[in-house]
Structure formats: C-alpha cells, structure tokens
Design a protein around this motif. Structure first.
Motif, PDB file in Angstrom:
ATOM      1  N   ASP A   1      38.188   9.082  22.820  1.00  0.00           N
ATOM      2  CA  ASP A   1      38.318   7.902  21.960  1.00  0.00           C
ATOM      3  C   ASP A   1      36.978   7.567  21.326  1.00  0.00           C
ATOM      4  N   CYS A   2      36.983   7.274  20.032  1.00  0.00           N
ATOM      5  CA  CYS A   2      35.776   6.837  19.337  1.00  0.00           C
ATOM      6  C   CYS A   2      35.420   5.431  19.792  1.00  0.00           C
ATOM      7  N   ILE A   3      34.153   5.193  20.091  1.00  0.00           N
ATOM      8  CA  ILE A   3      33.715   3.882  20.568  1.00  0.00           C
ATOM      9  C   ILE A   3      33.738   2.852  19.453  1.00  0.00           C
ATOM     10  N   GLU A   4      33.745   3.287  18.174  1.00  0.00           N
ATOM     11  CA  GLU A   4      33.706   2.364  17.049  1.00  0.00           C
ATOM     12  C   GLU A   4      35.109   1.952  16.616  1.00  0.00           C
ATOM     13  N   CYS A   5      35.948   2.933  16.257  1.00  0.00           N
ATOM     14  CA  CYS A   5      37.269   2.629  15.699  1.00  0.00           C
ATOM     15  C   CYS A   5      38.385   2.713  16.726  1.00  0.00           C
ATOM     16  N   ARG A   6      38.084   3.235  17.937  1.00  0.00           N
ATOM     17  CA  ARG A   6      39.053   3.364  19.032  1.00  0.00           C
ATOM     18  C   ARG A   6      40.168   4.351  18.726  1.00  0.00           C
ATOM     19  N   LYS A   7      40.009   5.172  17.695  1.00  0.00           N
ATOM     20  CA  LYS A   7      41.013   6.182  17.389  1.00  0.00           C
ATOM     21  C   LYS A   7      40.820   7.393  18.293  1.00  0.00           C
ATOM     22  N   PRO A   8      41.909   8.009  18.744  1.00  0.00           N
ATOM     23  CA  PRO A   8      41.776   9.210  19.568  1.00  0.00           C
ATOM     24  C   PRO A   8      41.410  10.422  18.715  1.00  0.00           C
ATOM     25  N   ARG A   9      40.468  11.213  19.189  1.00  0.00           N
ATOM     26  CA  ARG A   9      40.060  12.427  18.506  1.00  0.00           C
ATOM     27  C   ARG A   9      40.266  13.617  19.440  1.00  0.00           C
ATOM     28  N   VAL A  10      40.657  14.745  18.867  1.00  0.00           N
ATOM     29  CA  VAL A  10      41.001  15.929  19.653  1.00  0.00           C
ATOM     30  C   VAL A  10      39.750  16.758  19.921  1.00  0.00           C
ATOM     31  N   VAL A  11      39.624  17.228  21.157  1.00  0.00           N
ATOM     32  CA  VAL A  11      38.543  18.126  21.555  1.00  0.00           C
ATOM     33  C   VAL A  11      39.103  19.549  21.574  1.00  0.00           C
ATOM     34  N   TYR A  12      38.458  20.444  20.840  1.00  0.00           N
ATOM     35  CA  TYR A  12      38.936  21.817  20.690  1.00  0.00           C
ATOM     36  C   TYR A  12      38.047  22.787  21.448  1.00  0.00           C
ATOM     37  N   SER A  13      38.660  23.867  21.895  1.00  0.00           N
ATOM     38  CA  SER A  13      37.920  24.958  22.521  1.00  0.00           C
ATOM     39  C   SER A  13      38.729  26.242  22.331  1.00  0.00           C
ATOM     40  N   LYS A  14      38.014  27.335  22.052  1.00  0.00           N
ATOM     41  CA  LYS A  14      38.702  28.596  21.818  1.00  0.00           C
ATOM     42  C   LYS A  14      39.349  29.124  23.085  1.00  0.00           C
ATOM     43  N   TYR A  15      38.729  28.831  24.224  1.00  0.00           N
ATOM     44  CA  TYR A  15      39.244  29.325  25.498  1.00  0.00           C
ATOM     45  C   TYR A  15      39.733  28.152  26.349  1.00  0.00           C
ATOM     46  N   ARG A  16      40.691  28.452  27.193  1.00  0.00           N
ATOM     47  CA  ARG A  16      41.215  27.426  28.100  1.00  0.00           C
ATOM     48  C   ARG A  16      40.123  27.001  29.075  1.00  0.00           C
ATOM     49  N   LEU A  17      39.984  25.692  29.275  1.00  0.00           N
ATOM     50  CA  LEU A  17      38.933  25.158  30.131  1.00  0.00           C
ATOM     51  C   LEU A  17      39.363  25.187  31.586  1.00  0.00           C
ATOM     52  N   THR A  18      38.429  25.587  32.451  1.00  0.00           N
ATOM     53  CA  THR A  18      38.706  25.546  33.876  1.00  0.00           C
ATOM     54  C   THR A  18      38.626  24.108  34.384  1.00  0.00           C
ATOM     55  N   GLU A  19      39.091  23.893  35.578  1.00  0.00           N
ATOM     56  CA  GLU A  19      39.045  22.553  36.162  1.00  0.00           C
ATOM     57  C   GLU A  19      37.603  22.071  36.300  1.00  0.00           C
ATOM     58  N   ARG A  20      36.692  22.967  36.632  1.00  0.00           N
ATOM     59  CA  ARG A  20      35.289  22.600  36.769  1.00  0.00           C
ATOM     60  C   ARG A  20      34.689  22.214  35.415  1.00  0.00           C
ATOM     61  N   GLN A  21      35.057  22.941  34.357  1.00  0.00           N
ATOM     62  CA  GLN A  21      34.566  22.623  33.019  1.00  0.00           C
ATOM     63  C   GLN A  21      35.107  21.272  32.538  1.00  0.00           C
ATOM     64  N   GLN A  22      36.382  21.031  32.802  1.00  0.00           N
ATOM     65  CA  GLN A  22      36.958  19.742  32.427  1.00  0.00           C
ATOM     66  C   GLN A  22      36.252  18.601  33.150  1.00  0.00           C
ATOM     67  N   TYR A  23      35.934  18.795  34.405  1.00  0.00           N
ATOM     68  CA  TYR A  23      35.232  17.759  35.172  1.00  0.00           C
ATOM     69  C   TYR A  23      33.851  17.505  34.584  1.00  0.00           C
ATOM     70  N   SER A  24      33.155  18.577  34.174  1.00  0.00           N
ATOM     71  CA  SER A  24      31.831  18.424  33.565  1.00  0.00           C
ATOM     72  C   SER A  24      31.904  17.632  32.267  1.00  0.00           C
ATOM     73  N   ILE A  25      32.935  17.903  31.452  1.00  0.00           N
ATOM     74  CA  ILE A  25      33.086  17.186  30.180  1.00  0.00           C
ATOM     75  C   ILE A  25      33.394  15.719  30.426  1.00  0.00           C
ATOM     76  N   VAL A  26      34.290  15.442  31.358  1.00  0.00           N
ATOM     77  CA  VAL A  26      34.666  14.053  31.652  1.00  0.00           C
ATOM     78  C   VAL A  26      33.467  13.273  32.174  1.00  0.00           C
ATOM     79  N   CYS A  27      32.631  13.893  32.992  1.00  0.00           N
ATOM     80  CA  CYS A  27      31.438  13.213  33.532  1.00  0.00           C
ATOM     81  C   CYS A  27      30.477  12.846  32.414  1.00  0.00           C
ATOM     82  N   ASP A  28      30.264  13.767  31.468  1.00  0.00           N
ATOM     83  CA  ASP A  28      29.356  13.472  30.364  1.00  0.00           C
ATOM     84  C   ASP A  28      29.928  12.418  29.436  1.00  0.00           C
TER      85      ASP A  28
END
Length: 406
Positions: free
Chosen positions: A307-334
C-alpha cells in the motif's frame, strides 16, 4: 501546541503528529475530527501537520518513540483473562476491527466491558513506566482516552454543521456527496499532502469574530533558485504557494532519444555504436534500472501487494521467479520499517532482493489501481480503481463518479 497572543485565550492550535491512520489528515474522518476540535475550542486557526515519509527523524512524535522504548525494557505484559464466553468469542478475532464489528452485532454480549477490564492492568503498568520518563527534562504526559460521552459531545458539532451526513460513513466516497461539508472545506479549510488547516472566515453570520486579525495560511515548502535548499519561512510567509516542491511528488519520467555519443566511423554499423555507447537516461538524470522492464509487470509475475503511504492505493509487487517463504519474510520485514510511495523502489539497495522484486516506476498517486491487482486475486475484487472505495461498482469513469452497493 496552543499559541496565544497577548492576554487573549489561546486561539490557535498547532498539531504535529506521526501521520498514523488515526492522525492522517488526508482521511475524511480525521478532517472531521479536526473540525469538531476547531468548533469545540472556538479556535481562530488550527494547523494539523506531519512530516514527509522517510523523514521521521525530524518529527518529535516519532523521535519520542526511542525514549518510550526505554520504558518498555525488561517488562513482560499479559492481560487478565475475561469470562469464558467472552474468551471464546475473542478466540477467532485477529484484529480490533473484528472485535468492534462483533460488539456492534452483539451489543448485549458485554464484550467491550470485559475487554476493557482485561486490559486495565496492562494499561496501568505501561502508564506507570511512561510517566517516569523525560524528554529534554520535560516529563512525559499520559492522557486518558476520550469517553463515549466526550465523543458524543464532539459529534454534536457534526450534526449541527452537516445534518445530512451519515456519521457511520465518513469515507471520501460518501462525504464528497455532502454539499454542506464540501462548502465548508472550500470556505474554511486548506488541505495539502502534509498539512490540513482550518481558520475562521470574515462572515459574522457564519463564524464568531476572531480575537485577533486572521493569520495567513501556513505556506508550502518552496525551493530556492538553486533547487537544492528550501526558502526560509520569513520569505514565503503570506505568499500563495503550491505543492510543486513537495519532497515525495513523483513525476513521470520521459526518456531521451537514443543518440550515439560520437559520429560512427565509415563502414561501422550505427546499431553497434548505439548498443555499446548509449543508455536509456531520463530527463531527471536517472539510469533505467534493469528490473524496471514492462514485460515483467504481468499478472503471472505478481507476488505481493504493498500500500502507498500517500494515496493508500494497493500496488502490485512483481518478480520473475516465485518467492520462497524466506524471501517473502525478508520483504515483509523491510516494508514494515520503510514507507512506500507510488513510483519508488520497493526495497533499499542493501536488500539482496533489490533487483529481484519491483513495482511499476511510472505510476503516481493519481494513477488508478493496476489491472493485474484484480486478476492476481491478492486483494478485494470489488475495490474501486480510482477512489479505493469498497463495494460493487456499477459505473467507474475516470472522474470516479462511481456507484457503490453495500
């Protein structure tokens, strides 16, 4: 902060908050709460401001958190159990919104009273530790929340000013249709991305005469001739300003045409010179990053929603490869520590996934929700792409004159 002039009571209120959901003045509910405060204290001027995202170190409301964390060191908290039937009802509730919804559906269940009594000891422990702290030799003050009676007293101003407004529907989708509210915003208020201001008008039939000459609006930040520093307040005071120099204002990047750095030698293929010597450089001087490829922004590559902190609209995060559970956790933490705005990178360069995941860099807060958001199935399919109002949308033109069915 209350300011006064001479022997007059304090007619001006300045609020500098952290910009959380309950204090984000771009939300209609927060604007209406400020209007209630303005009327209740008969203020001449109210200014509710917050700092730009990513600049929390300049905000006292954010900086005090490091002091409050000292008071929470070496302390364990546990609430007292409620009655068994209340505990059973709370077992499957994962947020306060669900608890409130259950309370509204079952008003005779006494869940609110039981929940309040259960948290009383926790609140008292935290309060006792916070009042022992100081910031710049000033003791920390802990305020009690408003009671239901106090809230009703504040709401009476809304009923008097906007009798046709439904106080249970304070989203922009509904308030934009209230003519009396929109007229008041035009006559008494000025709203920008970081500041919401209210002041009295000169019409005595509308407002009680001010105790002092009406001050001018708080100006927006304006860059000087060099474009590297902001003008001091003394130079912009009383002037008409705009948000063109807002720190997080995102501009669409335009690509320069690919031109060879030098004239190719006779017999050399021009396409080879272009490939070896040219880069896609936009007018702002940024080199196009390798992950910002349009072909990557497809529904098949959609992995997360941010979610954008300014307009609160949801934005899609793209990746060419499927993210592992560990990678998803790293992204959520940041993402929990950073504030994302439309068009900016998802992760800091220090993150190993910086060049692996991306969001569209060509969107702004004025851009509608992407089509891949609806096709990915990550979010609500009935979300309006222009105003983010929920409900079945019947009409959805660019002007966002939508009809939502609840």
């Amino acid at each position: 902060m209350m300011l006064s002039s001479g022997n007059d009571p304090k007619p001006m209120l300045l609020k500098f908050t952290d910009g959380g959901v309950d204090q984000r003045h771009t939300l209609e509910a927060v604007k209406l709460a400020n209007i209630c405060l303005f009327k209740e204290f008969n203020l001449d001027l109210l200014i509710h401001a917050r700092c730009a995202p990513g600049h929390s170190y300049t905000n006292p409301a954010e900086r005090v958190m490091s002091i409050l964390n000292l008071g929470l060191q070496n302390v364990s908290l546990e609430r007292k159990p409620c009655e068994k039937k209340i505990e059973d009802a709370l077992k499957n509730k994962n947020s306060m919104a669900q608890v409130r919804a259950f309370h509204e559906e079952n008003p005779n269940f006494r869940i609110r009273q039981g929940w309040t009594e259960s948290l009383e000891e926790v609140k008292r422990t935290i309060q006792n530790r916070f009042v022992r702290l100081k910031r710049k030799d000033e003791p920390v003050q802990v305020l009690d929340p408003l009671s239901d009676q106090d809230i009703e007293v504040m709401k009476r101003h809304l009923r008097e000013l906007f009798p046709d407004m439904d106080l249970t529907k304070l989203q922009k989708t509904h308030t934009r249709k209230i003519k009396s509210y929109q007229d008041r915003l035009d006559r008494h208020c000025k709203s920008t991305q970081y500041v919401f201001q209210i002041k009295k008008c000169d019409n005595v039939s509308c407002c009680i005469p001010p105790r002092n000459p009406l001050p001018s609006w708080l100006p927006d930040p304006q860059l000087d001739a060099t474009g590297e520093h902001y003008l001091p307040y003394s130079e912009v005071r009383g002037k008409e300003t705009t948000e063109k120099d807002r720190p997080t204002l995102k501009l669409l990047k335009k690509k320069k045409p690919l031109v060879p750095a030098e004239e190719p030698a006779e017999g050399v293929d021009c396409s080879t010179v272009l490939t070896n010597t040219c880069k896609n450089v936009d007018v702002l001087g940024y080199i196009e990053e390798p992950q910002s490829t349009p072909s990557l922004c497809t529904v098949q590559n959609a992995r997360l929603i941010v979610d954008c902190i300014e307009c609160r609209k949801p934005r899609v995060v793209y990746s060419k490869y499927r993210l592992t559970e560990r990678q998803q956790y790293s992204i959520v933490c940041d993402l929990s520590e950073l504030e994302y705005t439309c068009g900016s990178p998802i992760l800091p360069p220090s993150n190993p996934l910086y060049k692996t995941v991306m969001a569209r860099s060509t969107i702004t807060c004025q851009s509608p929700v992407e089509l891949s958001y609806y096709r990915s199935g990550f979010g609500h399919a009935n979300l309006c792409s222009y105003c983010c109002g929920e409900g079945e949308v019947k009409v959805n033109p660019p002007s966002c004159d939508v009809i939502h069915f609840t």
